[in-house]
Design a protein around this motif. Structure first.
Motif, PDB file in Angstrom:
ATOM      1  N   SER A   1       0.856  -1.194   0.000  1.00 41.80           N
ATOM      2  CA  SER A   1       0.000   0.000   0.000  1.00 41.80           C
ATOM      3  C   SER A   1       0.890   1.240   0.000  1.00 41.80           C
ATOM      4  O   SER A   1       2.046   1.175   0.435  1.00 41.80           O
ATOM      5  CB  SER A   1      -0.920   0.020   1.229  1.00 41.80           C
ATOM      6  N   PRO A   2       0.355   2.358  -0.464  1.00 38.38           N
ATOM      7  CA  PRO A   2       1.157   3.587  -0.461  1.00 38.38           C
ATOM      8  C   PRO A   2       1.587   4.034   0.936  1.00 38.38           C
ATOM      9  O   PRO A   2       2.622   4.684   1.085  1.00 38.38           O
ATOM     10  CB  PRO A   2       0.221   4.616  -1.106  1.00 38.38           C
ATOM     11  N   ASN A   3       0.825   3.676   1.962  1.00 39.06           N
ATOM     12  CA  ASN A   3       1.162   4.103   3.317  1.00 39.06           C
ATOM     13  C   ASN A   3       1.862   3.020   4.145  1.00 39.06           C
ATOM     14  O   ASN A   3       1.926   3.115   5.367  1.00 39.06           O
ATOM     15  CB  ASN A   3      -0.097   4.597   4.042  1.00 39.06           C
ATOM     16  N   TYR A   4       2.396   2.003   3.465  1.00 41.24           N
ATOM     17  CA  TYR A   4       3.051   0.895   4.165  1.00 41.24           C
ATOM     18  C   TYR A   4       4.146   1.390   5.117  1.00 41.24           C
ATOM     19  O   TYR A   4       4.217   0.992   6.272  1.00 41.24           O
ATOM     20  CB  TYR A   4       3.638  -0.095   3.157  1.00 41.24           C
ATOM     21  N   ARG A   5       5.012   2.278   4.632  1.00 40.24           N
ATOM     22  CA  ARG A   5       6.120   2.772   5.459  1.00 40.24           C
ATOM     23  C   ARG A   5       5.600   3.418   6.747  1.00 40.24           C
ATOM     24  O   ARG A   5       6.073   3.122   7.832  1.00 40.24           O
ATOM     25  CB  ARG A   5       6.967   3.779   4.681  1.00 40.24           C
ATOM     26  N   ASP A   6       4.627   4.292   6.607  1.00 38.39           N
ATOM     27  CA  ASP A   6       4.117   5.023   7.773  1.00 38.39           C
ATOM     28  C   ASP A   6       3.330   4.142   8.731  1.00 38.39           C
ATOM     29  O   ASP A   6       3.347   4.374   9.935  1.00 38.39           O
ATOM     30  CB  ASP A   6       3.234   6.183   7.312  1.00 38.39           C
ATOM     31  N   ARG A   7       2.656   3.135   8.205  1.00 42.08           N
ATOM     32  CA  ARG A   7       1.783   2.310   9.048  1.00 42.08           C
ATOM     33  C   ARG A   7       2.476   1.085   9.648  1.00 42.08           C
ATOM     34  O   ARG A   7       2.092   0.651  10.728  1.00 42.08           O
ATOM     35  CB  ARG A   7       0.585   1.808   8.245  1.00 42.08           C
ATOM     36  N   LYS A   8       3.471   0.531   8.945  1.00 39.08           N
ATOM     37  CA  LYS A   8       3.991  -0.769   9.382  1.00 39.08           C
ATOM     38  C   LYS A   8       5.488  -0.833   9.694  1.00 39.08           C
ATOM     39  O   LYS A   8       5.928  -1.734  10.381  1.00 39.08           O
ATOM     40  CB  LYS A   8       3.676  -1.842   8.326  1.00 39.08           C
ATOM     41  N   VAL A   9       6.275   0.091   9.170  1.00 40.34           N
ATOM     42  CA  VAL A   9       7.717   0.024   9.430  1.00 40.34           C
ATOM     43  C   VAL A   9       7.977   0.630  10.806  1.00 40.34           C
ATOM     44  O   VAL A   9       7.639   1.787  11.068  1.00 40.34           O
ATOM     45  CB  VAL A   9       8.521   0.756   8.330  1.00 40.34           C
ATOM     46  N   LYS A  10       8.561  -0.175  11.673  1.00 37.46           N
ATOM     47  CA  LYS A  10       8.823   0.268  13.048  1.00 37.46           C
ATOM     48  C   LYS A  10       9.952   1.298  13.068  1.00 37.46           C
ATOM     49  O   LYS A  10      10.863   1.245  12.238  1.00 37.46           O
ATOM     50  CB  LYS A  10       9.166  -0.930  13.916  1.00 37.46           C
ATOM     51  N   PRO A  11       9.911   2.242  14.007  1.00 40.30           N
ATOM     52  CA  PRO A  11      10.929   3.296  14.064  1.00 40.30           C
ATOM     53  C   PRO A  11      12.367   2.761  14.055  1.00 40.30           C
ATOM     54  O   PRO A  11      13.236   3.346  13.412  1.00 40.30           O
ATOM     55  CB  PRO A  11      10.612   4.024  15.373  1.00 40.30           C
ATOM     56  N   ALA A  12      12.613   1.660  14.731  1.00 46.93           N
ATOM     57  CA  ALA A  12      13.975   1.098  14.785  1.00 46.93           C
ATOM     58  C   ALA A  12      14.448   0.597  13.423  1.00 46.93           C
ATOM     59  O   ALA A  12      15.649   0.431  13.211  1.00 46.93           O
ATOM     60  CB  ALA A  12      14.038  -0.040  15.805  1.00 46.93           C
ATOM     61  N   ASN A  13      13.516   0.376  12.492  1.00 49.51           N
ATOM     62  CA  ASN A  13      13.856  -0.162  11.179  1.00 49.51           C
ATOM     63  C   ASN A  13      13.732   0.867  10.066  1.00 49.51           C
ATOM     64  O   ASN A  13      14.042   0.584   8.909  1.00 49.51           O
ATOM     65  CB  ASN A  13      12.967  -1.394  10.906  1.00 49.51           C
TER      66      ASN A  13
END
Length: 160
Positions: free
Chosen positions: A67-79
């Motif tokens: 999805s276009p918002n994958y980074r914002d919704r699923k990527v954890k801050p540490a990653n």
């Protein structure tokens, strides 16, 4: 140009990531001289290890995100730093039209990844999927589509 896709577990131990990195490097070596594209959904774990090896070997990187918002919704801050660095190294980025990332979106992204690949590498312990769109589901789908699947699970590999 050969296109090689990845599917694999996201919960690898740090020691396993090192083992998997070497195994993937060995698997990709025959393709490096001719040039190849690695295709990944860029999830934490196997996908990111694969992407790093592809770039180190001089391959191109194609990314398929659910999805276009994958980074914002699923990527954890540490990653985030690793994710962003790998994404910036991609020569192609495709976003699926799902409003939110989730199991259906993950499986759809994996199906798109398989359709773009000539060969699949699976960092897989051979167990069942932990949910719809898990590694086992993607391996099954790839095989049903006639893709050769190279399973990578080195001796001593473990999941968290």
């Amino acid at each position: 140009m050969m296109k090689i896709g990845i599917t694999g577990h996201s919960n690898l131990t740090a020691a396993t990531e090192k083992l998997v990195r070497e195994a993937i490097r060995d698997a990709l070596t025959p393709y490096a001289a001719k040039g190849f594209t690695g295709v990944t959904c860029l999830a934490k774990g196997a996908d990111q290890v694969f992407a790093q090896v592809v770039l180190e070997a001089g391959g191109d990187l194609a990314v398929v995100l659910p999805s276009p918002n994958y980074r914002d919704r699923k990527v954890k801050p540490a990653n985030l730093a690793t994710f962003d660095e790998l994404l910036s190294g991609a020569t192609e980025i495709a976003y699926l039209p799902f409003e939110e990332p989730g199991r259906d979106a993950y499986m759809a992204a994996s199906e798109e990844l398989v359709s773009r690949s000539d060969l699949m590498v699976a960092v897989w312990d051979g167990g069942p999927a932990g949910g719809h769109g898990g590694t086992a589901d993607v391996v099954t789908y790839a095989r049903e589509q006639g893709r050769k699947v190279l399973v990578v699970w080195p001796d001593g590999a473990e999941r968290e």
